[in-house]
Design a protein around this motif. Structure first.
Motif, PDB file in Angstrom:
ATOM      1  N   GLU A  72      -1.497  -1.853  18.151  1.00  0.00           N
ATOM      2  CA  GLU A  72      -0.088  -1.563  18.412  1.00  0.00           C
ATOM      3  C   GLU A  72       0.698  -1.469  17.105  1.00  0.00           C
ATOM      4  O   GLU A  72       1.522  -0.568  16.934  1.00  0.00           O
ATOM      5  CB  GLU A  72       0.525  -2.642  19.317  1.00  0.00           C
ATOM      6  N   ASN A  73       0.430  -2.386  16.149  1.00  0.00           N
ATOM      7  CA  ASN A  73       1.084  -2.327  14.836  1.00  0.00           C
ATOM      8  C   ASN A  73       0.818  -0.997  14.156  1.00  0.00           C
ATOM      9  O   ASN A  73       1.725  -0.366  13.607  1.00  0.00           O
ATOM     10  CB  ASN A  73       0.586  -3.428  13.895  1.00  0.00           C
ATOM     11  N   ILE A  74      -0.434  -0.609  14.196  1.00  0.00           N
ATOM     12  CA  ILE A  74      -0.841   0.620  13.510  1.00  0.00           C
ATOM     13  C   ILE A  74      -0.139   1.822  14.125  1.00  0.00           C
ATOM     14  O   ILE A  74       0.453   2.645  13.424  1.00  0.00           O
ATOM     15  CB  ILE A  74      -2.371   0.778  13.566  1.00  0.00           C
ATOM     16  N   PHE A  75      -0.157   1.927  15.456  1.00  0.00           N
ATOM     17  CA  PHE A  75       0.446   3.079  16.116  1.00  0.00           C
ATOM     18  C   PHE A  75       1.961   3.128  15.930  1.00  0.00           C
ATOM     19  O   PHE A  75       2.537   4.205  15.849  1.00  0.00           O
ATOM     20  CB  PHE A  75       0.084   3.123  17.596  1.00  0.00           C
ATOM     21  N   GLU A  76       2.610   1.977  15.856  1.00  0.00           N
ATOM     22  CA  GLU A  76       4.059   1.945  15.632  1.00  0.00           C
ATOM     23  C   GLU A  76       4.431   2.458  14.244  1.00  0.00           C
ATOM     24  O   GLU A  76       5.502   3.015  14.058  1.00  0.00           O
ATOM     25  CB  GLU A  76       4.593   0.524  15.799  1.00  0.00           C
ATOM     26  N   MET A  77       3.555   2.271  13.280  1.00  0.00           N
ATOM     27  CA  MET A  77       3.863   2.627  11.897  1.00  0.00           C
ATOM     28  C   MET A  77       3.486   4.058  11.532  1.00  0.00           C
ATOM     29  O   MET A  77       3.851   4.543  10.477  1.00  0.00           O
ATOM     30  CB  MET A  77       3.158   1.658  10.951  1.00  0.00           C
ATOM     31  N   THR A  95      -3.607   7.111   5.390  1.00  0.00           N
ATOM     32  CA  THR A  95      -3.015   6.409   6.535  1.00  0.00           C
ATOM     33  C   THR A  95      -2.865   4.933   6.201  1.00  0.00           C
ATOM     34  O   THR A  95      -1.834   4.320   6.497  1.00  0.00           O
ATOM     35  CB  THR A  95      -3.881   6.595   7.795  1.00  0.00           C
ATOM     36  N   GLY A  96      -3.896   4.349   5.598  1.00  0.00           N
ATOM     37  CA  GLY A  96      -3.826   2.946   5.184  1.00  0.00           C
ATOM     38  C   GLY A  96      -2.660   2.685   4.257  1.00  0.00           C
ATOM     39  O   GLY A  96      -1.940   1.678   4.397  1.00  0.00           O
ATOM     40  N   ARG A  97      -2.430   3.571   3.316  1.00  0.00           N
ATOM     41  CA  ARG A  97      -1.285   3.420   2.391  1.00  0.00           C
ATOM     42  C   ARG A  97       0.037   3.501   3.157  1.00  0.00           C
ATOM     43  O   ARG A  97       0.962   2.743   2.912  1.00  0.00           O
ATOM     44  CB  ARG A  97      -1.346   4.497   1.307  1.00  0.00           C
ATOM     45  N   MET A  98       0.095   4.441   4.108  1.00  0.00           N
ATOM     46  CA  MET A  98       1.313   4.661   4.878  1.00  0.00           C
ATOM     47  C   MET A  98       1.696   3.418   5.684  1.00  0.00           C
ATOM     48  O   MET A  98       2.868   3.098   5.820  1.00  0.00           O
ATOM     49  CB  MET A  98       1.106   5.855   5.832  1.00  0.00           C
ATOM     50  N   GLY A 100       0.702   0.284   4.990  1.00  0.00           N
ATOM     51  CA  GLY A 100       0.706  -0.929   4.175  1.00  0.00           C
ATOM     52  C   GLY A 100      -0.556  -1.760   4.279  1.00  0.00           C
ATOM     53  O   GLY A 100      -0.527  -2.967   4.031  1.00  0.00           O
ATOM     54  N   ALA A 101      -1.679  -1.131   4.610  1.00  0.00           N
ATOM     55  CA  ALA A 101      -2.946  -1.854   4.695  1.00  0.00           C
ATOM     56  C   ALA A 101      -3.590  -1.944   3.317  1.00  0.00           C
ATOM     57  O   ALA A 101      -3.433  -1.051   2.482  1.00  0.00           O
ATOM     58  CB  ALA A 101      -3.892  -1.148   5.659  1.00  0.00           C
ATOM     59  N   ASP A 102      -4.309  -3.023   3.085  1.00  0.00           N
ATOM     60  CA  ASP A 102      -5.078  -3.179   1.849  1.00  0.00           C
ATOM     61  C   ASP A 102      -6.502  -2.664   2.027  1.00  0.00           C
ATOM     62  O   ASP A 102      -7.124  -2.184   1.086  1.00  0.00           O
ATOM     63  CB  ASP A 102      -5.110  -4.652   1.440  1.00  0.00           C
ATOM     64  N   TYR A 103      -7.014  -2.797   3.251  1.00  0.00           N
ATOM     65  CA  TYR A 103      -8.354  -2.322   3.605  1.00  0.00           C
ATOM     66  C   TYR A 103      -8.247  -1.588   4.927  1.00  0.00           C
ATOM     67  O   TYR A 103      -7.400  -1.904   5.754  1.00  0.00           O
ATOM     68  CB  TYR A 103      -9.340  -3.489   3.757  1.00  0.00           C
ATOM     69  N   ILE A 104      -9.136  -0.617   5.103  1.00  0.00           N
ATOM     70  CA  ILE A 104      -9.119   0.135   6.351  1.00  0.00           C
ATOM     71  C   ILE A 104     -10.558   0.392   6.810  1.00  0.00           C
ATOM     72  O   ILE A 104     -11.434   0.656   5.988  1.00  0.00           O
ATOM     73  CB  ILE A 104      -8.315   1.449   6.204  1.00  0.00           C
ATOM     74  N   VAL A 105     -10.765   0.252   8.109  1.00  0.00           N
ATOM     75  CA  VAL A 105     -12.065   0.515   8.712  1.00  0.00           C
ATOM     76  C   VAL A 105     -11.940   1.781   9.550  1.00  0.00           C
ATOM     77  O   VAL A 105     -11.025   1.897  10.374  1.00  0.00           O
ATOM     78  CB  VAL A 105     -12.525  -0.661   9.607  1.00  0.00           C
ATOM     79  N   VAL A 106     -12.852   2.708   9.321  1.00  0.00           N
ATOM     80  CA  VAL A 106     -12.918   3.930  10.113  1.00  0.00           C
ATOM     81  C   VAL A 106     -14.337   4.082  10.624  1.00  0.00           C
ATOM     82  O   VAL A 106     -15.274   3.501  10.061  1.00  0.00           O
ATOM     83  CB  VAL A 106     -12.510   5.184   9.307  1.00  0.00           C
ATOM     84  N   GLY A 107     -14.481   4.836  11.686  1.00  0.00           N
ATOM     85  CA  GLY A 107     -15.821   5.026  12.207  1.00  0.00           C
ATOM     86  C   GLY A 107     -15.888   6.114  13.240  1.00  0.00           C
ATOM     87  O   GLY A 107     -14.875   6.726  13.596  1.00  0.00           O
ATOM     88  N   SER A 108     -17.090   6.328  13.715  1.00  0.00           N
ATOM     89  CA  SER A 108     -17.302   7.350  14.741  1.00  0.00           C
ATOM     90  C   SER A 108     -18.431   6.901  15.654  1.00  0.00           C
ATOM     91  O   SER A 108     -19.255   6.060  15.295  1.00  0.00           O
ATOM     92  CB  SER A 108     -17.662   8.691  14.099  1.00  0.00           C
ATOM     93  N   SER A 121     -17.140   2.461   8.323  1.00  0.00           N
ATOM     94  CA  SER A 121     -17.000   2.314   6.878  1.00  0.00           C
ATOM     95  C   SER A 121     -15.760   1.494   6.569  1.00  0.00           C
ATOM     96  O   SER A 121     -14.737   1.620   7.255  1.00  0.00           O
ATOM     97  CB  SER A 121     -16.870   3.687   6.208  1.00  0.00           C
ATOM     98  N   LEU A 122     -15.851   0.683   5.520  1.00  0.00           N
ATOM     99  CA  LEU A 122     -14.738  -0.133   5.041  1.00  0.00           C
ATOM    100  C   LEU A 122     -14.298   0.408   3.687  1.00  0.00           C
ATOM    101  O   LEU A 122     -15.119   0.525   2.767  1.00  0.00           O
ATOM    102  CB  LEU A 122     -15.177  -1.601   4.910  1.00  0.00           C
ATOM    103  N   TYR A 123     -13.018   0.771   3.590  1.00  0.00           N
ATOM    104  CA  TYR A 123     -12.448   1.287   2.354  1.00  0.00           C
ATOM    105  C   TYR A 123     -11.408   0.319   1.806  1.00  0.00           C
ATOM    106  O   TYR A 123     -10.656  -0.279   2.571  1.00  0.00           O
ATOM    107  CB  TYR A 123     -11.721   2.621   2.587  1.00  0.00           C
ATOM    108  N   ARG A 124     -11.351   0.210   0.484  1.00  0.00           N
ATOM    109  CA  ARG A 124     -10.228  -0.468  -0.160  1.00  0.00           C
ATOM    110  C   ARG A 124      -9.177   0.620  -0.369  1.00  0.00           C
ATOM    111  O   ARG A 124      -9.455   1.666  -0.939  1.00  0.00           O
ATOM    112  CB  ARG A 124     -10.660  -1.093  -1.490  1.00  0.00           C
ATOM    113  N   VAL A 125      -7.985   0.389   0.104  1.00  0.00           N
ATOM    114  CA  VAL A 125      -6.969   1.438   0.157  1.00  0.00           C
ATOM    115  C   VAL A 125      -6.414   1.786  -1.220  1.00  0.00           C
ATOM    116  O   VAL A 125      -6.232   2.963  -1.526  1.00  0.00           O
ATOM    117  CB  VAL A 125      -5.832   1.029   1.131  1.00  0.00           C
ATOM    118  N   ASP A 126      -6.163   0.800  -2.074  1.00  0.00           N
ATOM    119  CA  ASP A 126      -5.457   1.100  -3.326  1.00  0.00           C
ATOM    120  C   ASP A 126      -6.197   2.084  -4.227  1.00  0.00           C
ATOM    121  O   ASP A 126      -5.580   2.891  -4.912  1.00  0.00           O
ATOM    122  CB  ASP A 126      -5.091  -0.176  -4.089  1.00  0.00           C
ATOM    123  N   ASP A 127      -7.532   2.060  -4.217  1.00  0.00           N
ATOM    124  CA  ASP A 127      -8.278   2.993  -5.056  1.00  0.00           C
ATOM    125  C   ASP A 127      -9.211   3.914  -4.265  1.00  0.00           C
ATOM    126  O   ASP A 127     -10.032   4.613  -4.840  1.00  0.00           O
ATOM    127  CB  ASP A 127      -9.067   2.234  -6.125  1.00  0.00           C
TER     128      ASP A 127
END
Length: 183
Positions: A72-77, A95-98, A100-108, A121-127
């Motif tokens: 819900e937090n993610i969809f609101e932002m 999307t993670g930057r938008m 305010g996430a520090d890490y983001i998990v994506v998958g399929s 996959s786990l990404y560090r957002v800042d780099d």
């Protein structure tokens, strides 16, 4: 008076009271809905898998250091004109930057050779650094549930600081690769 408070603050820091001196914020982890490329999995099952991933993250990561963002937090932002369904890789990092996430998990989830495959996959957002990718497969989601939990535990190893677990995981992968090469 301000000078006295400042000196007291410095003295407390020198005495080894880091919890007073550092106001560390929780690192935010966003877990995006999986991209569904399977004709056998519906939206409610995708949502359930995402909840499993969030649950495992909450179980193994320190609550004082990490905050798991709710769906819900993610969809609101996220702006309404930005669909998350096809958001992987660099799009996910943006999307993670938008949000305010520090890490983001994506998958399929997809069909592969008559079975289901889930990849995350786990990404560090800042780099935009890809920290780890994991996958699991099986005949159906019920059968995959336990291995999915194990996959999620592995997915968050880089954030736990457990170097022994990272080493064990790499050794297991090397043994699997080696055994495949021998056969």
């Amino acid at each position: 008076m301000n000078r006295l408070l400042f000196v007291l603050f410095i003295v407390l820091c020198q005495l080894g009271l880091p919890q007073i001196c550092s106001a560390e914020r929780q690192l935010r982890i966003a877990i995006l809905p999986l991209e569904n490329q399977s004709k056998f999995v519906d939206a409610s099952e995708i949502e359930f898998i995402s909840e499993i991933i969030r649950g495992v993250a909450g179980d193994i990561l320190s609550a004082s250091k990490f905050a798991i963002m709710t769906q819900e937090n993610i969809f609101e932002m996220i702006p309404e004109d930005r669909p998350l369904v096809d958001c992987i890789g660099e799009c996910a990092v943006e999307t993670g930057r938008m949000i305010g996430a520090d890490y983001i998990v994506v998958g399929s989830i997809r069909d592969y050779s008559g079975q289901l495959r889930i990849a995350c996959s786990l990404y560090r957002v800042d780099d935009a650094n890809l920290l780890i990718s994991e996958f699991v497969g099986g005949n159906n989601l019920i059968e995959m549930e336990n291995t999915l939990v194990n996959m999620c535990e592995n997915l968050f190893i880089p954030l736990t600081g457990d170097l022994r677990a990272v080493g064990d995981k790499l050794r297991k992968k090397a043994i699997v690769i080696q055994s495949k090469n021998l056969s």
